[in-house]
Design a protein around this motif. Structure first.
Motif, PDB file in Angstrom:
ATOM      1  N   MET A   1       0.557  -1.280   0.231  1.00 20.94           N
ATOM      2  CA  MET A   1      -0.062   0.076  -0.208  1.00 20.94           C
ATOM      3  C   MET A   1       0.609   1.050   0.074  1.00 20.94           C
ATOM      4  SD  MET A   1      -3.064  -0.875   2.351  1.00 20.94           S
ATOM      5  CE  MET A   1      -2.143  -1.658   4.192  1.00 20.94           C
ATOM      6  N   THR A   2       0.719   2.379  -0.892  1.00 21.77           N
ATOM      7  CA  THR A   2       0.958   3.151  -0.965  1.00 21.77           C
ATOM      8  C   THR A   2       1.118   4.475   0.136  1.00 21.77           C
ATOM      9  OG1 THR A   2      -0.283   4.552  -2.594  1.00 21.77           O
ATOM     10  CG2 THR A   2       1.556   2.963  -3.297  1.00 21.77           C
ATOM     11  N   TYR A   3       1.934   5.288   0.641  1.00 24.90           N
ATOM     12  CA  TYR A   3       1.989   6.595   1.089  1.00 24.90           C
ATOM     13  C   TYR A   3       0.495   7.435   0.723  1.00 24.90           C
ATOM     14  CZ  TYR A   3       2.617  10.008   4.847  1.00 24.90           C
ATOM     15  OH  TYR A   3       2.447  11.112   6.006  1.00 24.90           O
ATOM     16  N   THR A   4       0.325   7.279  -0.659  1.00 23.58           N
ATOM     17  CA  THR A   4      -1.138   8.372  -1.288  1.00 23.58           C
ATOM     18  C   THR A   4      -2.188   7.026  -0.817  1.00 23.58           C
ATOM     19  OG1 THR A   4       0.139   9.390  -3.043  1.00 23.58           O
ATOM     20  CG2 THR A   4      -2.232   9.197  -3.568  1.00 23.58           C
ATOM     21  N   PHE A   5      -1.760   6.451  -1.732  1.00 21.37           N
ATOM     22  CA  PHE A   5      -3.232   5.201  -1.220  1.00 21.37           C
ATOM     23  C   PHE A   5      -3.754   5.372   0.183  1.00 21.37           C
ATOM     24  CE2 PHE A   5      -5.175   1.393   0.503  1.00 21.37           C
ATOM     25  CZ  PHE A   5      -6.166   1.473   0.217  1.00 21.37           C
ATOM     26  N   LEU A   6      -3.019   5.104   1.863  1.00 22.69           N
ATOM     27  CA  LEU A   6      -3.360   5.866   2.674  1.00 22.69           C
ATOM     28  C   LEU A   6      -4.348   6.715   3.579  1.00 22.69           C
ATOM     29  CD1 LEU A   6      -0.382   3.452   4.108  1.00 22.69           C
ATOM     30  CD2 LEU A   6      -2.898   2.429   3.929  1.00 22.69           C
ATOM     31  N   GLN A   7      -3.370   7.756   2.381  1.00 25.09           N
ATOM     32  CA  GLN A   7      -4.029   9.200   2.711  1.00 25.09           C
ATOM     33  C   GLN A   7      -5.981   9.164   2.424  1.00 25.09           C
ATOM     34  OE1 GLN A   7      -1.476  11.156   0.607  1.00 25.09           O
ATOM     35  NE2 GLN A   7       0.138  11.615   2.096  1.00 25.09           N
ATOM     36  N   HIS A   8      -5.429   8.607   1.229  1.00 25.49           N
ATOM     37  CA  HIS A   8      -6.872   8.899   0.494  1.00 25.49           C
ATOM     38  C   HIS A   8      -7.880   7.550   1.541  1.00 25.49           C
ATOM     39  CE1 HIS A   8      -5.106  10.608  -2.580  1.00 25.49           C
ATOM     40  NE2 HIS A   8      -6.038  10.964  -3.277  1.00 25.49           N
ATOM     41  N   TYR A   9      -7.404   6.962   1.692  1.00 26.59           N
ATOM     42  CA  TYR A   9      -8.475   5.895   2.217  1.00 26.59           C
ATOM     43  C   TYR A   9      -8.879   6.178   3.575  1.00 26.59           C
ATOM     44  CZ  TYR A   9      -9.059   1.525   5.557  1.00 26.59           C
ATOM     45  OH  TYR A   9     -10.157   0.802   6.139  1.00 26.59           O
ATOM     46  N   TRP A  10      -7.772   7.083   4.082  1.00 24.84           N
ATOM     47  CA  TRP A  10      -8.339   7.470   5.473  1.00 24.84           C
ATOM     48  C   TRP A  10      -9.308   9.302   5.499  1.00 24.84           C
ATOM     49  CZ3 TRP A  10      -9.690   5.461   9.905  1.00 24.84           C
ATOM     50  CH2 TRP A  10      -8.568   4.243  10.259  1.00 24.84           C
TER      51      TRP A  10
ATOM     52  N   ALA B   1     -12.075  16.747  -1.188  1.00 25.95           N
ATOM     53  CA  ALA B   1     -10.552  16.441  -0.862  1.00 25.95           C
ATOM     54  C   ALA B   1      -9.370  15.914  -1.479  1.00 25.95           C
ATOM     55  CB  ALA B   1     -10.695  15.957   0.513  1.00 25.95           C
ATOM     56  N   TRP B   2     -10.597  15.076  -2.218  1.00 25.98           N
ATOM     57  CA  TRP B   2      -9.604  14.241  -3.793  1.00 25.98           C
ATOM     58  C   TRP B   2      -9.632  15.283  -4.477  1.00 25.98           C
ATOM     59  CZ3 TRP B   2     -12.484   8.585  -3.062  1.00 25.98           C
ATOM     60  CH2 TRP B   2     -12.269   7.852  -2.247  1.00 25.98           C
ATOM     61  N   ASN B   3      -8.587  14.701  -5.889  1.00 26.83           N
ATOM     62  CA  ASN B   3      -8.544  15.395  -6.931  1.00 26.83           C
ATOM     63  C   ASN B   3      -7.735  16.499  -6.765  1.00 26.83           C
ATOM     64  OD1 ASN B   3      -8.515  14.785  -9.728  1.00 26.83           O
ATOM     65  ND2 ASN B   3      -9.961  16.791 -10.503  1.00 26.83           N
ATOM     66  N   HIS B   4      -6.565  16.523  -5.536  1.00 22.75           N
ATOM     67  CA  HIS B   4      -5.669  17.783  -5.798  1.00 22.75           C
ATOM     68  C   HIS B   4      -6.782  18.734  -5.410  1.00 22.75           C
ATOM     69  CE1 HIS B   4      -1.649  16.707  -7.049  1.00 22.75           C
ATOM     70  NE2 HIS B   4      -2.311  15.700  -7.274  1.00 22.75           N
ATOM     71  N   THR B   5      -7.104  18.833  -4.533  1.00 21.49           N
ATOM     72  CA  THR B   5      -8.276  20.221  -3.551  1.00 21.49           C
ATOM     73  C   THR B   5      -7.909  19.790  -2.053  1.00 21.49           C
ATOM     74  OG1 THR B   5     -10.237  19.263  -4.923  1.00 21.49           O
ATOM     75  CG2 THR B   5     -10.438  20.403  -3.324  1.00 21.49           C
ATOM     76  N   ALA B   6      -7.555  21.535  -1.815  1.00 20.81           N
ATOM     77  CA  ALA B   6      -7.256  22.088  -0.004  1.00 20.81           C
ATOM     78  C   ALA B   6      -8.357  21.842   0.664  1.00 20.81           C
ATOM     79  CB  ALA B   6      -6.884  23.326  -0.377  1.00 20.81           C
ATOM     80  N   TYR B   7      -8.740  19.852   1.028  1.00 16.32           N
ATOM     81  CA  TYR B   7     -10.258  20.083   2.015  1.00 16.32           C
ATOM     82  C   TYR B   7      -9.823  21.184   3.350  1.00 16.32           C
ATOM     83  CZ  TYR B   7      -7.055  17.353   6.209  1.00 16.32           C
ATOM     84  OH  TYR B   7      -6.517  18.129   7.076  1.00 16.32           O
ATOM     85  N   TYR B   8      -9.317  21.909   3.353  1.00 17.86           N
ATOM     86  CA  TYR B   8      -9.820  23.012   4.653  1.00 17.86           C
ATOM     87  C   TYR B   8      -8.660  24.323   4.501  1.00 17.86           C
ATOM     88  CZ  TYR B   8     -10.438  23.968   9.453  1.00 17.86           C
ATOM     89  OH  TYR B   8     -10.794  24.996  10.845  1.00 17.86           O
ATOM     90  N   PRO B   9      -8.888  24.900   3.596  1.00 21.03           N
ATOM     91  CA  PRO B   9      -8.743  26.103   3.225  1.00 21.03           C
ATOM     92  C   PRO B   9      -8.603  27.318   4.266  1.00 21.03           C
ATOM     93  CG  PRO B   9     -11.389  26.382   2.436  1.00 21.03           C
ATOM     94  CD  PRO B   9     -10.715  24.579   2.852  1.00 21.03           C
TER      95      PRO B   9
ATOM     96  N   GLN C   1      -1.395  29.896   1.085  1.00 20.92           N
ATOM     97  CA  GLN C   1      -0.469  28.002   1.127  1.00 20.92           C
ATOM     98  C   GLN C   1      -0.635  27.722   2.742  1.00 20.92           C
ATOM     99  OE1 GLN C   1       1.151  28.340  -1.705  1.00 20.92           O
ATOM    100  NE2 GLN C   1      -0.197  29.787  -2.091  1.00 20.92           N
ATOM    101  N   SER C   2      -1.058  28.275   3.306  1.00 20.27           N
ATOM    102  CA  SER C   2      -1.565  27.904   4.778  1.00 20.27           C
ATOM    103  C   SER C   2      -2.604  26.798   4.806  1.00 20.27           C
ATOM    104  CB  SER C   2      -1.985  28.631   5.810  1.00 20.27           C
ATOM    105  OG  SER C   2      -0.546  29.773   6.455  1.00 20.27           O
ATOM    106  N   SER C   3      -3.187  26.608   3.489  1.00 17.79           N
ATOM    107  CA  SER C   3      -4.745  26.012   3.893  1.00 17.79           C
ATOM    108  C   SER C   3      -4.310  24.408   3.706  1.00 17.79           C
ATOM    109  CB  SER C   3      -5.309  25.424   1.647  1.00 17.79           C
ATOM    110  OG  SER C   3      -5.546  26.489   1.547  1.00 17.79           O
ATOM    111  N   LEU C   4      -4.314  22.986   4.274  1.00 12.12           N
ATOM    112  CA  LEU C   4      -4.023  21.576   4.619  1.00 12.12           C
ATOM    113  C   LEU C   4      -4.902  20.495   3.103  1.00 12.12           C
ATOM    114  CD1 LEU C   4      -5.469  21.852   8.313  1.00 12.12           C
ATOM    115  CD2 LEU C   4      -3.157  22.843   7.006  1.00 12.12           C
ATOM    116  N   THR C   5      -3.964  19.977   2.687  1.00 12.24           N
ATOM    117  CA  THR C   5      -4.725  19.012   1.855  1.00 12.24           C
ATOM    118  C   THR C   5      -4.102  18.102   2.155  1.00 12.24           C
ATOM    119  OG1 THR C   5      -1.469  18.811   1.146  1.00 12.24           O
ATOM    120  CG2 THR C   5      -3.326  20.925   0.345  1.00 12.24           C
ATOM    121  N   LEU C   6      -4.729  16.726   1.816  1.00 13.69           N
ATOM    122  CA  LEU C   6      -4.145  15.139   2.106  1.00 13.69           C
ATOM    123  C   LEU C   6      -2.645  15.405   2.660  1.00 13.69           C
ATOM    124  CD1 LEU C   6      -6.511  13.299   0.391  1.00 13.69           C
ATOM    125  CD2 LEU C   6      -6.797  14.403   2.235  1.00 13.69           C
ATOM    126  N   GLU C   7      -1.706  15.180   1.916  1.00 14.72           N
ATOM    127  CA  GLU C   7      -0.183  15.505   1.708  1.00 14.72           C
ATOM    128  C   GLU C   7       0.427  16.237   3.059  1.00 14.72           C
ATOM    129  OE1 GLU C   7      -2.509  16.067  -1.178  1.00 14.72           O
ATOM    130  OE2 GLU C   7      -1.826  14.062  -2.551  1.00 14.72           O
TER     131      GLU C   7
END
Length: 392
Positions: free
Chosen positions: A1-10, A322-330, A336-342
């Motif tokens: 399982m990749t790191y990206t998969f786990l981020q999207h999974y959670w 959150a998915w598709n390169h979207t900042a889920y907590y802008p 630039q302080s906006s939060l993303t999955l990464e």
């Protein structure tokens, strides 16, 4: 399982918990209109005992939702729960008030009287869905915070040089309102009120499914139509606004930028989420309309169509943020302080360990279904309440 998969999974797991929480807020929705549906003390007690058998599910899901967010995306937890604490404290206070109100309204020595605690239940029924809906809307509208990850390094260097222990603070609210400023945004209020009337609609559907009282069922039919109309109008209004507004996107370097019609693009790019969302909307509408047109409420099943539809609608809606390169907590204070999955998630080790623990979730859900069926083996009526020494 990749790191990206786990981020999207959670992200999916947290969204699923959030969707279940929205569905379970039928408890708050029903409580918000106990004085409208129940005209006598006996009728109100019947309604309260109906929702009182389910309020633990809502409270437990709320805690689990917060815990999952904390474990998988700790920077969101520290930024939102730590920065917007007045908003979250109001939410938690209203839920604590709910628990106290159920337990003490008919206890000996209650000098305030049952009606006082019933009013507290109404307060929770309004504030809970409204504020939680407002909190969810900030995933699309943004919040007023600043994240300075450099403080972590600077604090460690200062501690080494001065041989002092300094607590690093890497996120802070940009004003003194600590989250209450979100309620000044009219679109956040629109979404929050929509969630409130969704909770009321689900609450009425639940009462029609769970309560055996002719007078309550007769009133509930008219209340259902009014609440459903307000919810549908507000939800459609916000959805149109969402599809037309600029969204918070980020590139491969993690740079946040505003993209026109970002959420519309997300619905097109992730068409499978759009299909699930539309199926959910259809199920919610079917559950509502079928109950409004039904003359006999003895076989009411609308809550299950609308409940499943609510979960199928809310899950993709949250994932679109959150998915598709979207900042889920802008952040509206510093883009630039906006939060993303990464940039806000836990380590690979933490996410991977929790993945295996999450495989127990279906067993927990199975237990909830089993307990629910045992509790609701038959509709509740006034005779049962009168004979129950442990009734609220």
């Amino acid at each position: 399982m990749t790191y990206t998969f786990l981020q999207h999974y959670w992200c999916f797991i947290v969204s699923l918990l959030g969707a279940l929480l929205v569905f379970l807020m039928f408890v708050q929705g029903a409580n918000s209109i106990i004085f409208t549906l129940g005209k006598t003390d006996q009728e109100r007690r019947l309604l309260i005992n109906s929702t009182g058998r389910k309020w633990e599910f809502t409270f437990t899901t709320l805690v689990t939702f917060g815990g999952a967010f904390f474990a998988s995306f700790p920077l969101f937890y520290s930024t939102s729960f730590g920065g917007a604490y007045w908003l979250w404290m109001l939410i938690l206070f209203s839920f604590v008030l709910q628990a106290v109100s159920y337990e003490f309204q008919n206890k000996l020595g209650n000098f305030l009287g049952p009606k006082t605690f019933q009013c507290f239940l109404v307060l929770n029924g309004i504030l809970g869905p409204l504020l939680l809906g407002g909190a969810v809307a900030t995933f699309f509208e943004g919040s007023n915070f600043i994240v300075e990850k450099g403080n972590l390094v600077n604090s460690q260097l200062s501690s080494l040089n001065a041989q002092l222990e300094i607590t690093p603070i890497i996120s802070r609210w940009a004003n003194a309102s600590h989250g209450l400023d979100a309620l000044l945004n009219p679109w956040i209020l629109v979404f929050g009120i929509a969630v409130l009337f969704l909770a009321r609609t689900l609450g009425i559907l639940y009462i029609r499914n769970n309560v055996n009282d002719e007078n309550i069922l007769k009133r509930s039919r008219y209340q259902l139509a009014g609440s459903a109309v307000v919810f549908v109008v507000l939800f459609v209004t916000y959805l149109v606004h969402l599809l037309l507004k600029d969204g918070f996107a980020y590139d491969d370097n993690g740079t946040i930028f505003m993209e026109p019609n970002k959420y519309l693009h997300n619905m097109i790019d992730m068409w499978y989420l759009t299909v699930v969302l539309l199926i959910g909307v259809v199920l919610v509408l079917y559950g509502i309309v079928s109950e409004i047109l039904k003359q006999d409420a003895q076989t009411s099943k609308g809550i299950w169509f609308a409940g499943i539809g609510t979960v199928l609608t809310v899950v993709p809606l949250l994932l679109l943020s959150a998915w598709n390169h979207t900042a889920y907590y802008p952040s509206t204070a510093d883009l630039q302080s906006s939060l993303t999955l990464e940039n806000s998630c836990s380590s690979y080790f933490t996410l991977n360990t929790m993945f295996w623990v999450s495989l127990l979730v279906p067993f927990v859900l199975a237990y909830i279904v089993y307990a629910w069926r045992k509790i609701d083996s038959k509709k509740i009526d006034q005779a049962e309440i009168a004979a129950d020494d442990h009734a609220y």
